[in-house]
Write a protein that holds these residues in place. Structure first.
Motif, PDB file in Angstrom:
ATOM      1  N   GLU A  74       0.823  -1.215   0.000  1.00 51.17           N
ATOM      2  CA  GLU A  74       0.000   0.000   0.000  1.00 51.17           C
ATOM      3  C   GLU A  74       0.858   1.266   0.000  1.00 51.17           C
ATOM      4  O   GLU A  74       0.442   2.315  -0.497  1.00 51.17           O
ATOM      5  CB  GLU A  74      -0.927  -0.017   1.214  1.00 51.17           C
ATOM      6  CG  GLU A  74      -1.978   1.062   1.187  1.00 51.17           C
ATOM      7  CD  GLU A  74      -2.948   0.989   2.356  1.00 51.17           C
ATOM      8  OE1 GLU A  74      -3.780   1.905   2.455  1.00 51.17           O
ATOM      9  OE2 GLU A  74      -2.878   0.034   3.164  1.00 51.17           O
ATOM     10  N   LYS A  96      -5.077   3.380  -6.196  1.00 57.63           N
ATOM     11  CA  LYS A  96      -5.256   2.016  -5.678  1.00 57.63           C
ATOM     12  C   LYS A  96      -4.761   0.995  -6.695  1.00 57.63           C
ATOM     13  O   LYS A  96      -5.071   1.088  -7.878  1.00 57.63           O
ATOM     14  CB  LYS A  96      -6.742   1.728  -5.392  1.00 57.63           C
ATOM     15  CG  LYS A  96      -7.346   2.614  -4.301  1.00 57.63           C
ATOM     16  CD  LYS A  96      -6.894   2.203  -2.920  1.00 57.63           C
ATOM     17  CE  LYS A  96      -7.552   3.001  -1.824  1.00 57.63           C
ATOM     18  NZ  LYS A  96      -6.829   4.188  -1.411  1.00 57.63           N
ATOM     19  N   GLU A  98      -5.351  -2.426  -7.989  1.00 60.93           N
ATOM     20  CA  GLU A  98      -6.445  -3.401  -7.973  1.00 60.93           C
ATOM     21  C   GLU A  98      -5.943  -4.836  -7.788  1.00 60.93           C
ATOM     22  O   GLU A  98      -6.728  -5.726  -7.486  1.00 60.93           O
ATOM     23  CB  GLU A  98      -7.297  -3.269  -9.239  1.00 60.93           C
ATOM     24  CG  GLU A  98      -8.052  -1.945  -9.329  1.00 60.93           C
ATOM     25  CD  GLU A  98      -9.039  -1.704  -8.191  1.00 60.93           C
ATOM     26  OE1 GLU A  98      -9.526  -2.670  -7.587  1.00 60.93           O
ATOM     27  OE2 GLU A  98      -9.335  -0.531  -7.910  1.00 60.93           O
ATOM     28  N   MET A 101      -6.674  -5.003  -4.052  1.00 60.44           N
ATOM     29  CA  MET A 101      -7.943  -4.529  -3.493  1.00 60.44           C
ATOM     30  C   MET A 101      -8.914  -5.667  -3.164  1.00 60.44           C
ATOM     31  O   MET A 101      -9.787  -5.509  -2.326  1.00 60.44           O
ATOM     32  CB  MET A 101      -8.602  -3.500  -4.418  1.00 60.44           C
ATOM     33  CG  MET A 101      -7.853  -2.171  -4.472  1.00 60.44           C
ATOM     34  SD  MET A 101      -7.461  -1.463  -2.852  1.00 60.44           S
ATOM     35  CE  MET A 101      -9.104  -1.041  -2.293  1.00 60.44           C
TER      36      MET A 101
END
Length: 193
Positions: A74, A96, A98, A101
């Motif tokens: 992250e 972000k 993916e 995620m």
């Protein structure tokens, strides 16, 4: 009021918006794998135009997504947000990966960024934009463009599959207050009461 009837109309609309093009160019400059600027960034422009708004509806964030299974840290996303803030400081950037995620959302892994977009809660928000090597605007719409053009809010097939996701969709509809921002939209509920 401008009429928007096709993918080409949406792309023309984006091309004519210097602010949006600057954001796309900033995101492109990071050279992220399988990157897109998505969700409300795209939907809001279309709905503002269809409503005849002369002032842009403020965005809580500008979502930049990418797909990099080789680095699911992250901290990398936060570094990319800082780089984007240096390019355009007044944008509420959200970056972000993916590829990680699915862990946050507790679902099976996504196959790509477009796969992730297809599993966003609302069809009208399951949209992404990016620039190719010649800075041509590319639009992805894995759930189609009909709902965004007809101003319909409905759950994506993924969010219609099970009650847990349908409940998340319903909560989002209340929290996001899309009907309050764009009064011509029609909300299709996932849960029958």
């Amino acid at each position: 009021m401008n009429l928007i009837n096709s993918r080409e109309d949406i792309i023309c609309l984006i091309n004519a918006d210097e602010w949006m093009m600057d954001i796309l160019k900033a995101a492109k400059s990071l050279r992220l794998p399988d990157w897109w600027v998505c969700a409300g960034f795209v939907r809001s422009k279309i709905w503002d135009t269809l409503h005849g708004f002369t002032v842009r509806t403020p965005l809580p964030d500008v979502d930049v997504i990418y797909f990099d299974p080789s680095n699911k840290n992250e901290d990398a996303e936060k570094q990319f947000e800082l780089q984007l803030k240096q390019i355009i400081p007044d944008i509420p950037w959200s970056v972000k990966n993916e590829a990680r995620m699915h862990l946050v959302n507790n679902i099976p892994p996504y196959l790509s960024s477009v796969d992730a977009i297809s599993k966003f809660p609302e069809t009208a928000t399951a949209l992404g934009l990016k620039l190719d090597d010649q800075d041509n605007v590319i639009l992805t719409a894995p759930c189609g463009i009909d709902d965004v053009l007809k101003m319909i809010i409905r759950p994506t097939p993924y969010f219609s599959e099970c009650m847990d996701r349908a409940e998340i969709y319903e909560k989002r509809i209340v929290q996001k207050n899309l009907k309050g921002k764009w009064n011509k939209v029609t909300v299709i509920h996932a849960i029958l009461s």
